[in-house]
Design a protein around this motif. Structure first.
Motif, PDB file in Angstrom:
ATOM      1  N   LEU A  64      15.027  -3.602   1.642  1.00 49.87           N
ATOM      2  CA  LEU A  64      13.664  -3.287   2.070  1.00 49.87           C
ATOM      3  C   LEU A  64      12.646  -3.847   1.080  1.00 49.87           C
ATOM      4  CD1 LEU A  64      12.351  -1.734   4.387  1.00 49.87           C
ATOM      5  CD2 LEU A  64      12.314   0.282   2.942  1.00 49.87           C
ATOM      6  N   LEU A  65      12.917  -3.694  -0.207  1.00 47.98           N
ATOM      7  CA  LEU A  65      12.002  -4.197  -1.228  1.00 47.98           C
ATOM      8  C   LEU A  65      11.925  -5.721  -1.178  1.00 47.98           C
ATOM      9  CD1 LEU A  65      12.966  -1.857  -4.214  1.00 47.98           C
ATOM     10  CD2 LEU A  65      10.840  -1.822  -2.915  1.00 47.98           C
ATOM     11  N   VAL A 105       4.103  -7.828  -0.177  1.00 45.88           N
ATOM     12  CA  VAL A 105       3.951  -6.386  -0.414  1.00 45.88           C
ATOM     13  C   VAL A 105       4.860  -5.999  -1.577  1.00 45.88           C
ATOM     14  CG1 VAL A 105       4.231  -4.072   0.547  1.00 45.88           C
ATOM     15  CG2 VAL A 105       3.425  -5.947   2.014  1.00 45.88           C
ATOM     16  N   GLU A 106       4.268  -5.550  -2.669  1.00 45.11           N
ATOM     17  CA  GLU A 106       5.055  -5.200  -3.855  1.00 45.11           C
ATOM     18  C   GLU A 106       5.117  -3.683  -4.026  1.00 45.11           C
ATOM     19  OE1 GLU A 106       3.827  -7.139  -7.389  1.00 45.11           O
ATOM     20  OE2 GLU A 106       4.084  -9.161  -6.582  1.00 45.11           O
ATOM     21  N   TRP A 107       6.313  -3.156  -3.900  1.00 38.67           N
ATOM     22  CA  TRP A 107       6.562  -1.742  -4.174  1.00 38.67           C
ATOM     23  C   TRP A 107       7.394  -1.686  -5.453  1.00 38.67           C
ATOM     24  CZ3 TRP A 107       8.344  -0.956   1.565  1.00 38.67           C
ATOM     25  CH2 TRP A 107       7.211  -0.874   2.388  1.00 38.67           C
ATOM     26  N   ALA A 111      -7.758  -1.494   1.616  1.00 37.64           N
ATOM     27  CA  ALA A 111      -6.553  -1.385   0.786  1.00 37.64           C
ATOM     28  C   ALA A 111      -6.457  -2.495  -0.247  1.00 37.64           C
ATOM     29  CB  ALA A 111      -5.304  -1.390   1.671  1.00 37.64           C
ATOM     30  N   GLN A 112      -7.128  -3.607  -0.018  1.00 38.54           N
ATOM     31  CA  GLN A 112      -7.075  -4.712  -0.986  1.00 38.54           C
ATOM     32  C   GLN A 112      -7.667  -4.323  -2.336  1.00 38.54           C
ATOM     33  OE1 GLN A 112      -8.923  -8.128   0.811  1.00 38.54           O
ATOM     34  NE2 GLN A 112      -7.459  -8.219   2.499  1.00 38.54           N
ATOM     35  N   THR A 113      -8.522  -3.321  -2.348  1.00 40.29           N
ATOM     36  CA  THR A 113      -9.113  -2.879  -3.615  1.00 40.29           C
ATOM     37  C   THR A 113      -8.413  -1.635  -4.168  1.00 40.29           C
ATOM     38  OG1 THR A 113     -10.788  -1.568  -2.437  1.00 40.29           O
ATOM     39  CG2 THR A 113     -11.363  -3.838  -3.002  1.00 40.29           C
ATOM     40  N   TYR A 114      -7.334  -1.203  -3.526  1.00 37.38           N
ATOM     41  CA  TYR A 114      -6.571  -0.040  -4.002  1.00 37.38           C
ATOM     42  C   TYR A 114      -5.121  -0.468  -4.203  1.00 37.38           C
ATOM     43  CZ  TYR A 114     -10.432   3.142  -3.031  1.00 37.38           C
ATOM     44  OH  TYR A 114     -11.639   3.802  -3.043  1.00 37.38           O
ATOM     45  N   GLU A 115      -4.763  -0.689  -5.451  1.00 35.03           N
ATOM     46  CA  GLU A 115      -3.417  -1.165  -5.757  1.00 35.03           C
ATOM     47  C   GLU A 115      -2.371  -0.162  -5.280  1.00 35.03           C
ATOM     48  OE1 GLU A 115      -0.716  -2.519  -9.632  1.00 35.03           O
ATOM     49  OE2 GLU A 115      -2.802  -1.927  -9.866  1.00 35.03           O
ATOM     50  N   GLY A 116      -1.320  -0.677  -4.669  1.00 38.36           N
ATOM     51  CA  GLY A 116      -0.212   0.174  -4.241  1.00 38.36           C
ATOM     52  C   GLY A 116      -0.329   0.713  -2.833  1.00 38.36           C
ATOM     53  N   VAL A 117      -1.459   0.477  -2.144  1.00 38.96           N
ATOM     54  CA  VAL A 117      -1.659   1.010  -0.792  1.00 38.96           C
ATOM     55  C   VAL A 117      -1.228  -0.037   0.239  1.00 38.96           C
ATOM     56  CG1 VAL A 117      -3.357   1.754   0.913  1.00 38.96           C
ATOM     57  CG2 VAL A 117      -3.497   2.598  -1.437  1.00 38.96           C
ATOM     58  N   THR A 118      -0.321   0.349   1.130  1.00 38.51           N
ATOM     59  CA  THR A 118       0.109  -0.494   2.249  1.00 38.51           C
ATOM     60  C   THR A 118      -0.210   0.240   3.541  1.00 38.51           C
ATOM     61  OG1 THR A 118       1.952  -1.301   0.898  1.00 38.51           O
ATOM     62  CG2 THR A 118       2.029  -1.787   3.252  1.00 38.51           C
ATOM     63  N   ASN A 131       2.384   3.480  -3.133  1.00 43.46           N
ATOM     64  CA  ASN A 131       3.434   3.340  -4.140  1.00 43.46           C
ATOM     65  C   ASN A 131       2.774   3.470  -5.514  1.00 43.46           C
ATOM     66  OD1 ASN A 131       5.106   0.669  -5.717  1.00 43.46           O
ATOM     67  ND2 ASN A 131       6.061   2.628  -5.262  1.00 43.46           N
ATOM     68  N   TYR A 132       3.255   4.393  -6.346  1.00 42.06           N
ATOM     69  CA  TYR A 132       2.568   4.641  -7.616  1.00 42.06           C
ATOM     70  C   TYR A 132       3.557   5.054  -8.702  1.00 42.06           C
ATOM     71  CZ  TYR A 132       3.077   9.651  -6.550  1.00 42.06           C
ATOM     72  OH  TYR A 132       3.593  10.893  -6.259  1.00 42.06           O
ATOM     73  N   ARG A 133       3.081   4.941  -9.945  1.00 41.14           N
ATOM     74  CA  ARG A 133       3.869   5.386 -11.098  1.00 41.14           C
ATOM     75  C   ARG A 133       3.386   6.779 -11.489  1.00 41.14           C
ATOM     76  NH1 ARG A 133       6.465   2.446 -14.877  1.00 41.14           N
ATOM     77  NH2 ARG A 133       5.312   0.547 -14.357  1.00 41.14           N
ATOM     78  N   PRO A 134       4.253   7.792 -11.408  1.00 40.02           N
ATOM     79  CA  PRO A 134       3.822   9.148 -11.774  1.00 40.02           C
ATOM     80  C   PRO A 134       3.429   9.204 -13.255  1.00 40.02           C
ATOM     81  CG  PRO A 134       5.962   9.158 -10.665  1.00 40.02           C
ATOM     82  CD  PRO A 134       5.656   7.741 -11.001  1.00 40.02           C
TER      83      PRO A 134
END
Length: 530
Positions: free
Chosen positions: A164-165, A173-175, A216-223, A236-239
């Motif tokens: 999937l990745l 799309v980078e997760w 979403a282009q201005t919000y990293e991690g949003v698909t 997709n985010y780093r806790p």
């Protein structure tokens, strides 16, 4: 095998070049050679070689001028210049022309020529790879919606994370972080019937999706994914202690709502998954949230992203019997054209439903049943057509405010028609069926024969009937219908004209532009720019 062209006004030099190396062994073929610059230009147009080895000091048109002509005819051509003496001025111009090398005839050796030719071949190969990459990116961009739909299907089916990745990465799309959060959103129906026809809903949803992707282009991690019924937002985010994913999604949806209200005049509702998911659990969580969509039927209408808790049970009371008096009052309001009584009765339904948690699906069905009953009682001309417009959305409304807004609007519409003594202008029933058929087959080249068969009519009779009904041929009518949709797509999205044309059944962009200009007076590009 790459084709080479040799040019020099010194015939012995041409023979020397020909014998200096084994061209075929190097994967090269001398396709043409000449001592005349005029003949060289003509020959180049015929052969379109990959590499040109040319003297600079040619009569009539020197090698630098000739090379400029070659590059305008075939931009990717590689040039190697020859000259009898070192001349910085010539060398500088050769560099400006992006030549691969500048060789001195008196010092030319086999190794020098081979090195220059190898360099030219390498740049050709690099250019081919670059073009392939550009072509791949263009294919991805052109078919991004379909590819993202495929990615979403893999996500909800539970494809292994590595596969999937990898698939996501090929789409850009980078997760790359371990944690995910999921938001589901949908269009608010409140106020929509006053601004749009029901047939505009798919286009509106697509417009919202395009705006969501842009934000979403201005919000990293949003698909963002579009499923039709739902707008799916995957973060997709780093806790970490410094990152608040709830606030991040709140900011994103606030921006999205603002733009949708400003550009489309529509509202959105959201609800969220548990704050932290793994990639493998995103699909099952989406399926559970979609299945239990009515869990948020009574959610707060503000920034309503209530957390979805699949483990909790929600118990609803049967809606039958809860609203007897209110429904009687609505019937009386419709009969006596009492708009104040209608609003008051609907507000009582809302308070009771929210206070007692009436079953959402049953409440929607009660509203549909009452609308149909009132239309039958009023025996309104064209009532069936009016019902068909919004009843499907009333039946599946996912929020109490949406359901009651559409319910109230439909009864108000009935009452207004009764007030004026005539029904609002509606299309002749059979014409509405024709519109629906065209809409369901937007991506096809629908003919009058197709519609005649759908209506069980003789094609010749149908053509005459349609002309009397509309004053134009079916072909003109269908083109005009699709052009109206194209206009909205050009306003609401940044999709290429080719994609919009393809979605409307026009495989040839030139033909689509011709049709579009016929009915709007402008080309699609001119329409979008203005």
């Amino acid at each position: 095998m790459y084709n080479v062209m040799l040019i020099d006004d010194d015939v012995p030099m041409l023979k020397y070049l020909h014998k200096l190396i084994d061209w075929e062994a190097c994967g090269l073929h001398v396709a043409g050679e000449t001592y005349s610059s005029v003949r060289a230009l003509q020959m180049f147009k015929e052969l379109l070689p990959d590499i040109v080895v040319t003297d600079i000091g040619l009569p009539q048109m020197n090698g630098l001028e000739l090379a400029a002509q070659f590059s305008s005819i075939k931009p990717g051509v590689r040039i190697i210049f020859l000259t009898c003496h070192e001349d910085f001025h010539y060398a500088k111009q050769a560099l400006l022309l992006n030549a691969d090398d500048y060789l001195i005839k008196d010092e030319l050796t086999e190794d020098q020529l081979l090195r220059s030719l190898k360099q030219s071949v390498g740049r050709i190969q690099q250019s081919v790879v670059s073009l392939e990459q550009v072509s791949y990116r263009e294919d991805v961009n052109r078919n991004r919606d379909l590819l993202k739909e495929s990615l979403f299907q893999r996500l909800i089916k539970g494809t292994e994370a590595d596969g999937l990745l990898g698939y996501a990465e090929r789409l850009g799309v980078e997760w790359k972080h371990p944690a995910y959060a999921l938001l589901l959103g949908h269009l608010s129906l409140a106020g929509l019937p006053e601004k749009y026809a029901s047939r505009d809903m798919p286009l509106l949803r697509y417009g919202v999706y395009n705006i969501a992707c842009e934000v979403a282009q201005t919000y990293e991690g949003v698909t963002v994914f579009n499923t039709g019924d739902f707008l799916v937002i995957l973060l997709n985010y780093r806790p970490g202690l410094t990152f608040n994913e709830k606030q991040y999604l709140h900011d994103y949806t606030a921006d999205l709502r603002d733009k949708c209200d400003r550009f489309l005049h529509v509202g959105l509702r959201f609800w969220s998954s548990p704050a932290r998911l793994e990639l493998s659990s995103a699909g099952p969580t989406f399926r559970s949230m979609a299945k239990n969509r009515y869990r948020f039927y009574y959610a707060d209408s503000g920034y309503a992203a209530p957390k979805f808790d699949d483990g909790s049970e929600v118990y609803y009371l049967p809606a039958e019997g809860l609203f007897g008096q209110e429904l009687e009052d609505i019937g009386a309001a419709a009969a006596h054209r009492d708009h104040a009584l209608l609003e008051e009765a609907i507000e009582r339904i809302r308070r009771t439903a929210c206070g007692k948690l009436a079953d959402p699906e049953e409440l929607n069905r009660l509203c549909v049943r009452k609308v149909r009953q009132l239309f039958i009682q009023q025996a309104r001309p064209g009532a069936d057509a009016e019902e068909d417009e919004w009843i499907p959305y009333l039946q599946t409304a996912m929020h109490v405010d949406d359901a009651l807004a559409v319910f109230g609007w439909m009864i108000q519409r009935l009452m207004i028609g009764t007030d004026t003594g005539a029904a609002p202008a509606v299309k002749e029933p059979k014409l509405q069926v024709i519109d629906d058929y065209i809409y369901r087959h937007l991506g096809e080249n629908v003919s009058s024969i197709d519609v005649a068969e759908h209506l069980f009519m003789n094609p010749s009779y149908f053509s005459r009937y349609f002309k009397r009904l509309t004053g134009e041929s079916f072909t003109d009518y269908a083109h005009r219908y699709k052009v109206k949709i194209a206009c909205k797509a050009l306003q609401m999205s940044e999709d290429p004209v080719e994609l919009i044309a393809a979605k409307l059944g026009y495989s040839d962009r030139t033909y689509f532009s011709k049709v579009f200009k016929k009915y709007t007076g402008r080309t699609p590009r001119e329409y979008r720019e203005r």
